[in-house]
Motif scaffolding. Structure first.
Motif, PDB file in Angstrom:
ATOM      1  N   TYR A  27       0.825  -1.210   0.000  1.00  0.00           N
ATOM      2  CA  TYR A  27       0.000   0.000   0.000  1.00  0.00           C
ATOM      3  C   TYR A  27       0.861   1.262   0.000  1.00  0.00           C
ATOM      4  N   LEU A  32      -1.083   4.614  -1.147  1.00  0.00           N
ATOM      5  CA  LEU A  32      -2.279   4.646  -0.307  1.00  0.00           C
ATOM      6  C   LEU A  32      -1.950   4.881   1.161  1.00  0.00           C
ATOM      7  N   LEU A  33      -0.750   4.511   1.557  1.00  0.00           N
ATOM      8  CA  LEU A  33      -0.295   4.722   2.936  1.00  0.00           C
ATOM      9  C   LEU A  33       1.006   5.509   2.906  1.00  0.00           C
ATOM     10  N   TYR A  46       4.566   4.241  13.409  1.00  0.00           N
ATOM     11  CA  TYR A  46       3.226   4.458  12.882  1.00  0.00           C
ATOM     12  C   TYR A  46       2.298   4.774  14.044  1.00  0.00           C
ATOM     13  N   ALA A  49      -3.612   7.168  13.373  1.00  0.00           N
ATOM     14  CA  ALA A  49      -4.129   7.626  12.076  1.00  0.00           C
ATOM     15  C   ALA A  49      -3.748   6.646  10.968  1.00  0.00           C
ATOM     16  N   ASP A  50      -2.561   6.076  11.068  1.00  0.00           N
ATOM     17  CA  ASP A  50      -2.134   5.083  10.072  1.00  0.00           C
ATOM     18  C   ASP A  50      -2.991   3.825  10.155  1.00  0.00           C
ATOM     19  N   ARG A  53      -6.385   4.599   8.713  1.00  0.00           N
ATOM     20  CA  ARG A  53      -6.325   4.687   7.244  1.00  0.00           C
ATOM     21  C   ARG A  53      -6.277   3.292   6.622  1.00  0.00           C
ATOM     22  N   PHE A  56      -9.610   1.704   6.814  1.00  0.00           N
ATOM     23  CA  PHE A  56     -10.463   2.299   5.779  1.00  0.00           C
ATOM     24  C   PHE A  56     -10.222   1.587   4.443  1.00  0.00           C
ATOM     25  N   ILE A  57      -8.959   1.400   4.092  1.00  0.00           N
ATOM     26  CA  ILE A  57      -8.601   0.745   2.831  1.00  0.00           C
ATOM     27  C   ILE A  57      -9.195  -0.657   2.782  1.00  0.00           C
ATOM     28  N   LEU A  74      -9.759   8.383  -0.624  1.00  0.00           N
ATOM     29  CA  LEU A  74      -8.877   8.950   0.401  1.00  0.00           C
ATOM     30  C   LEU A  74      -8.580  10.421   0.134  1.00  0.00           C
ATOM     31  N   ARG A  75      -8.461  10.781  -1.128  1.00  0.00           N
ATOM     32  CA  ARG A  75      -8.211  12.195  -1.468  1.00  0.00           C
ATOM     33  C   ARG A  75      -9.453  13.064  -1.246  1.00  0.00           C
ATOM     34  N   ASP A  77     -11.427  12.841   1.336  1.00  0.00           N
ATOM     35  CA  ASP A  77     -11.760  12.826   2.763  1.00  0.00           C
ATOM     36  C   ASP A  77     -11.471  14.156   3.455  1.00  0.00           C
TER      37      ASP A  77
END
Length: 138
Positions: A27, A32-33, A46, A49-50, A53, A56-57, A74-75, A77
């Motif tokens: 990712y 994405l991460l 990490y 928030a990581d 995220r 979420f993925i 994600l963009r 959000d």
């Protein structure tokens, strides 16, 4: 007592999110991460928030979103793009409904073939095998 932020190694991050380390790296390569900076002589860390995220993925994947769509979500959000996110979800819903129709057709064809097999006497060709060999549908 002060609240300390979560500080996880990549192994702890993987465990907290319920994935493997290679999934995290994958990712990260896909964008994405984020990959946290490595402090001099230290280990990347990490946080919560990581983990959120990554969860979420994985949730988006379970709903059928592909990685490009997940990146797009994600963009979006920031709370101001709900209609654009809903449009992506409508597309995904349309695809899911089409797949459900395909699955229902497959189920009906297989059920018919199984029923024909159950009624078949020992002599003669198996209706299922014959249908598959002939490319026929039930």
């Amino acid at each position: 007592m002060a609240h300390r932020p979560v500080s996880l190694t990549i192994g702890g991050f993987a465990q907290a999110a319920g994935v493997g380390v290679e999934t995290i790296r994958f990712y990260q390569r896909k964008g994405l991460l984020p990959e946290p900076p490595r402090p001099p002589g230290g280990t990347r860390r990490y946080g919560e928030a990581d983990v959120a995220r990554l969860k979420f993925i994985k949730s988006a994947q379970r709903l059928g979103f592909n990685l490009d769509e997940i990146g797009h979500l994600l963009r979006l959000d920031d709370g101001t793009h709900c209609e654009e996110a809903a449009a992506l979800a409508r597309e995904r819903l349309h695809d899911v409904r089409e797949r459900l129709q395909d699955l229902m057709r497959m189920e009906a064809a297989l059920a018919g073939l199984v029923e024909r097999c159950a009624g078949q006497s020992e002599a003669g060709a198996c209706p299922l095998i014959a249908a598959l060999q002939g490319g026929a549908q039930a």
